[in-house]
Design a protein around this motif. Sequence first.
Motif, PDB file in Angstrom:
ATOM      1  N   LEU A  79      35.123  13.443  -0.866  1.00 35.34           N
ATOM      2  CA  LEU A  79      35.165  14.084   0.445  1.00 35.34           C
ATOM      3  C   LEU A  79      36.375  15.004   0.517  1.00 35.34           C
ATOM      4  CD1 LEU A  79      34.280  11.027   2.707  1.00 35.34           C
ATOM      5  CD2 LEU A  79      32.765  12.852   1.899  1.00 35.34           C
ATOM      6  N   PRO A  80      36.261  16.138   1.204  1.00 31.03           N
ATOM      7  CA  PRO A  80      37.393  17.066   1.280  1.00 31.03           C
ATOM      8  C   PRO A  80      38.542  16.463   2.089  1.00 31.03           C
ATOM      9  CG  PRO A  80      35.627  17.793   2.727  1.00 31.03           C
ATOM     10  CD  PRO A  80      35.096  16.620   1.951  1.00 31.03           C
ATOM     11  N   PRO A  81      39.748  16.531   1.569  1.00 29.23           N
ATOM     12  CA  PRO A  81      40.887  15.976   2.306  1.00 29.23           C
ATOM     13  C   PRO A  81      41.202  16.761   3.574  1.00 29.23           C
ATOM     14  CG  PRO A  81      41.624  17.102   0.313  1.00 29.23           C
ATOM     15  CD  PRO A  81      40.126  17.084   0.274  1.00 29.23           C
ATOM     16  N   ASP A  82      40.755  18.013   3.633  1.00 25.13           N
ATOM     17  CA  ASP A  82      41.025  18.865   4.789  1.00 25.13           C
ATOM     18  C   ASP A  82      39.777  19.054   5.657  1.00 25.13           C
ATOM     19  OD1 ASP A  82      39.604  20.285   2.900  1.00 25.13           O
ATOM     20  OD2 ASP A  82      40.724  22.143   3.167  1.00 25.13           O
ATOM     21  N   ALA A  83      38.919  18.047   5.711  1.00 27.07           N
ATOM     22  CA  ALA A  83      37.667  18.145   6.465  1.00 27.07           C
ATOM     23  C   ALA A  83      37.936  18.539   7.913  1.00 27.07           C
ATOM     24  CB  ALA A  83      36.925  16.815   6.411  1.00 27.07           C
ATOM     25  N   ASP A  84      37.107  19.468   8.409  1.00 34.25           N
ATOM     26  CA  ASP A  84      37.250  19.885   9.799  1.00 34.25           C
ATOM     27  C   ASP A  84      35.906  19.888  10.532  1.00 34.25           C
ATOM     28  OD1 ASP A  84      36.100  22.063   8.553  1.00 34.25           O
ATOM     29  OD2 ASP A  84      37.716  23.461   9.040  1.00 34.25           O
TER      30      ASP A  84
END
Length: 173
Positions: A79-84
């Motif tokens: 999963l992207p660590p910078d999920a928005d």
Amino acid sequence: MSAHWRPMGPADLPTVERIAEIVHPGYPESPEVPAERLALFPAGCLIARDGNGSVLGYAVSHPGTLGRPPALDSLLGGLPPDADCLYLHDVALLPEARGLGLGESLVDILRDLAGRRGLPALALTAVNRSAPYWRRRGFAVHPGDAALAVKLASYGDDAAYMVITLDRSVHSA
């Protein structure tokens, strides 16, 4: 007939694959795709059932990055660590599920999940001329760049990347 969503488990994956073959024959994905999403983010994977317990469909979502959906039939690797956003990767409902309110209740569930995870938006890629359906649920077409256009091409000519920004005040107590 009443219908509801419940959490997906590993035992549901063969049913997910069967429903995907029925509902999305033009968008094939390997069985590893929903299995990986379930392993990475089980809270975003759901099964739709009727009052008798029959499976009517499924939904697969996960944290993502706005404007950067995964290509069709691709693994995330993490999963992207910078999920928005919470990205609705796939929703498939059998014809007998139509008119039962499962789409509306799914959006409500995902709004709540995104809010609890601190994600300010929901996103999806509308296919099969479904953009008007999602527009009625508050989504709007998101302007993209060349990288987004490349990703959308894997979903077909009518694919539209759509986003709904969530009201942060609902979850900020």
